[in-house]
Design an enzyme around this catalytic site. Structure first.
Site, PDB file in Angstrom:
ATOM      1  N   ASN A   9       0.885  -1.177   0.000  1.00 47.56           N
ATOM      2  CA  ASN A   9       0.000   0.000   0.000  1.00 47.56           C
ATOM      3  C   ASN A   9       0.915   1.217   0.000  1.00 47.56           C
ATOM      4  O   ASN A   9       1.394   1.659   1.041  1.00 47.56           O
ATOM      5  CB  ASN A   9      -0.887  -0.050   1.247  1.00 47.56           C
ATOM      6  CG  ASN A   9      -1.858   1.120   1.321  1.00 47.56           C
ATOM      7  OD1 ASN A   9      -1.763   2.078   0.547  1.00 47.56           O
ATOM      8  ND2 ASN A   9      -2.779   1.055   2.265  1.00 47.56           N
ATOM      9  N   ARG A  88      -2.324  -1.874  -3.730  1.00 45.02           N
ATOM     10  CA  ARG A  88      -3.422  -0.912  -3.702  1.00 45.02           C
ATOM     11  C   ARG A  88      -3.166   0.100  -4.808  1.00 45.02           C
ATOM     12  O   ARG A  88      -2.094   0.710  -4.870  1.00 45.02           O
ATOM     13  CB  ARG A  88      -3.459  -0.187  -2.360  1.00 45.02           C
ATOM     14  CG  ARG A  88      -4.510   0.900  -2.334  1.00 45.02           C
ATOM     15  CD  ARG A  88      -4.433   1.738  -1.069  1.00 45.02           C
ATOM     16  NE  ARG A  88      -5.468   2.757  -1.061  1.00 45.02           N
ATOM     17  CZ  ARG A  88      -5.341   3.945  -0.465  1.00 45.02           C
ATOM     18  NH1 ARG A  88      -4.237   4.259   0.166  1.00 45.02           N
ATOM     19  NH2 ARG A  88      -6.329   4.815  -0.500  1.00 45.02           N
ATOM     20  N   HIS A 177     -11.749   4.923  -1.399  1.00 43.95           N
ATOM     21  CA  HIS A 177     -11.864   4.189  -0.131  1.00 43.95           C
ATOM     22  C   HIS A 177     -12.743   2.948  -0.272  1.00 43.95           C
ATOM     23  O   HIS A 177     -13.312   2.459   0.705  1.00 43.95           O
ATOM     24  CB  HIS A 177     -12.412   5.086   1.000  1.00 43.95           C
ATOM     25  CG  HIS A 177     -11.438   6.137   1.453  1.00 43.95           C
ATOM     26  ND1 HIS A 177     -11.831   7.385   1.894  1.00 43.95           N
ATOM     27  CD2 HIS A 177     -10.085   6.134   1.515  1.00 43.95           C
ATOM     28  CE1 HIS A 177     -10.756   8.084   2.214  1.00 43.95           C
ATOM     29  NE2 HIS A 177      -9.694   7.360   1.990  1.00 43.95           N
ATOM     30  N   ARG A 238      -6.967  18.293   2.962  1.00 47.25           N
ATOM     31  CA  ARG A 238      -7.808  18.573   1.792  1.00 47.25           C
ATOM     32  C   ARG A 238      -9.076  19.293   2.232  1.00 47.25           C
ATOM     33  O   ARG A 238      -9.679  18.921   3.237  1.00 47.25           O
ATOM     34  CB  ARG A 238      -8.189  17.276   1.072  1.00 47.25           C
ATOM     35  CG  ARG A 238      -7.010  16.587   0.389  1.00 47.25           C
ATOM     36  CD  ARG A 238      -7.376  15.222  -0.187  1.00 47.25           C
ATOM     37  NE  ARG A 238      -6.495  14.191   0.342  1.00 47.25           N
ATOM     38  CZ  ARG A 238      -6.691  12.887   0.217  1.00 47.25           C
ATOM     39  NH1 ARG A 238      -7.740  12.430  -0.432  1.00 47.25           N
ATOM     40  NH2 ARG A 238      -5.839  12.033   0.748  1.00 47.25           N
ATOM     41  N   GLU A 381      -7.434  -2.630   5.289  1.00 46.51           N
ATOM     42  CA  GLU A 381      -7.305  -2.615   3.837  1.00 46.51           C
ATOM     43  C   GLU A 381      -6.330  -3.691   3.366  1.00 46.51           C
ATOM     44  O   GLU A 381      -6.520  -4.279   2.304  1.00 46.51           O
ATOM     45  CB  GLU A 381      -6.865  -1.210   3.381  1.00 46.51           C
ATOM     46  CG  GLU A 381      -7.990  -0.188   3.536  1.00 46.51           C
ATOM     47  CD  GLU A 381      -7.548   1.258   3.408  1.00 46.51           C
ATOM     48  OE1 GLU A 381      -6.781   1.706   4.299  1.00 46.51           O
ATOM     49  OE2 GLU A 381      -7.945   1.927   2.455  1.00 46.51           O
TER      50      GLU A 381
END
Ligand SMILES: Nc1ncnc2c1ncn2[C@@H]1O[C@H](COP(=O)(O)OP(=O)(O)O)[C@@H](O)[C@H]1O
Ligand SMILES: CC(=O)OP(=O)(O)O
Ligand SMILES: [Mg+2]
Length: 398
Positions: A9, A88, A177, A238, A381
């Protein structure tokens, strides 16, 4: 190790990795390479119960970071002989609705999508290239953050913008996501003892990036991130939703070009812009010390979440559970309290003692018998990526 999948990842300045045997539910080693490209890099590698192996030196780029990971396996074990390497990949566009084996065509497609995820896709590709060179005869699998979100109906993914942009340029909502959403929604069904197919869920993934996703019967029907991972909730750095006229306004009054405006909204926005730190722990600490900027930042952050919860409740019509996940969602009871404040009339309440208890377990933080269960489910994940890669290479349904 036989049967083990190496999960990579790669983030903008870090590489998370883990060795996972899905069938044997064995996870012998994992690690993190941090501060890639900075002066003081750090690698921490865990193998079983042995003391962690740590390397502190600069890692100028992701290639060097991955080389350091291979060195850590060589030094601290276990021997690395993966059956597959699973990556990922953040943006799969409209093309990848599920995990795929990486070939030259897939690499070209990920490259073509890079303008939509300039922070993420080029780095994900760097990981794929290094892994292909290191394990030339091992299948590489790409697992896309966008894949789970491709189930959005047209009325959710269509922006009201000129036809030419939509048709020629492929402008639409994608959402991200997805790997996390797939994992936590399945775990939520298990925790509730219900069938995922009959559940209406809202997933609040609150990490550095943050998003809300409405899920009906295991399929995403709306999500707050858009064409890129900039839209929606307030995040660490963000802005999330702003008036789309903002970049044009800044260009007119301040001469700022579109690229710089987008960069600022992505890297210098969010909690960082409002409170001087993009790290929720730091923002909470400052607010507790009476910092008014930090207090406002938290009010903006949690109000945005509440707004999306209301909106998605309206879209779903009936809501069975809200799931908090990601570093903030899992660990910050105050964010959960403030985000769900005053929603009792929608059947959404918290049990304060459950909500405040410190735990790493999957758990309900709403009172027993609530109309809407509020769940905290630590995301995983790496497991989900390995699970999907395992299914792909064994020809099973993911
Ligand atoms: N105990 C905690 N209380 C509040 N926030 C926390 C806590 N632990 C982690 N966080 C926050 O979680 C965020 C990182 O989330 P994480 O999911 O780990 O990031 P990423 O999206 O990079 O995987 C940071 O803002 C961090 O401050
Ligand atoms: C897509 C995205 O926002 O990812 P992250 O949360 O890892 O930044
Ligand atoms: Mg994350």
């Amino acid at each position: 190790m036989a049967g083990h999948i190496l999960v990579l990842n790669t983030g903008s300045s870090s590489i998370k990795y883990e060795l996972v045997d899905v069938a044997g539910r064995d996870r012998p080693a994992r690690g993190l390479v941090e501060r890639i490209g900075e002066e003081r890099g750090r690698l921490v590698h865990h193998h079983g119960d042995a003391p962690p192996y740590v390397a502190e030196r600069p890692f100028p780029d992701h290639g060097e970071g991955l080389a350091a990971m291979l060195a850590a396996f060589a030094e601290a074990g276990p021997a690395l002989d993966p059956v597959a390497v699973a990556h990922r990949v953040v943006h799969g566009g409209a093309r990848f609705g599920r995990a795929v084996l990486v070939d030259d065509g897939v690499i070209a497609a990920i490259e073509e999508l890079a303008p939509l995820a300039p922070l993420h896709n080029p780095i994900n590709l760097a990981g794929i290239r290094v892994a292909r060179a290191a394990f030339p005869s091992v299948p590489q699998v790409a697992v896309f953050d966008t894949a789970f979100q491709l189930s959005l109906p047209p009325e959710a993914y269509t922006y009201a913008v000129p036809r030419d942009w939509r048709e020629r340029l492929g402008v639409r909502r994608f959402g991200f996501h997805g790997t996390s959403c797939a994992y936590v929604s399945r775990r939520a069904a298990a925790l509730l003892g219900r069938d995922l197919a009959e559940l209406n869920l809202i997933v609040l993934h609150l990490g550095n990036g943050a998003s809300a996703t409405a899920i009906a019967g295991g399929r995403s029907i709306d999500t707050s991130m858009g064409l890129t991972p900039l839209e929606g909730l307030v995040m660490g750095t963000r802005s999330g939703d702003v008036d789309p006229a903002l970049p044009g306004y800044l260009a007119r009054v301040d001469g700022l070009d579109a690229e710089s405006a987008e960069d600022a909204l992505g890297h210098a926005g969010g909690l960082l812009a409002l409170a001087g730190s993009g790290d929720m722990r730091e923002v909470r600490a400052r607010a507790a010390n009476g910092d008014e900027d930090a207090r406002l930042a938290l009010a903006v952050y949690t109000r945005r979440i509440r707004k999306y919860v209301g909106a998605y409740y309206a879209l779903l019509g009936r809501l069975d559970a809200i799931i908090f996940t990601g570093g903030v969602g899992e660990n910050d009871p105050q964010t959960r309290t403030e985000a769900l404040n005053n929603l009792g009339r929608l059947g959404i309440t918290l049990d304060p003692a459950r909500n405040d208890a410190t735990s790493q377990d999957e758990r309900a933080v709403s009172p027993d018998g609530s109309e809407v269960a509020v769940l905290v489910i630590p995301t995983d994940e790496e497991w989900e990526i390995a699970r999907q890669a395992h299914a792909l290479i064994n020809g099973e349904q993911p």
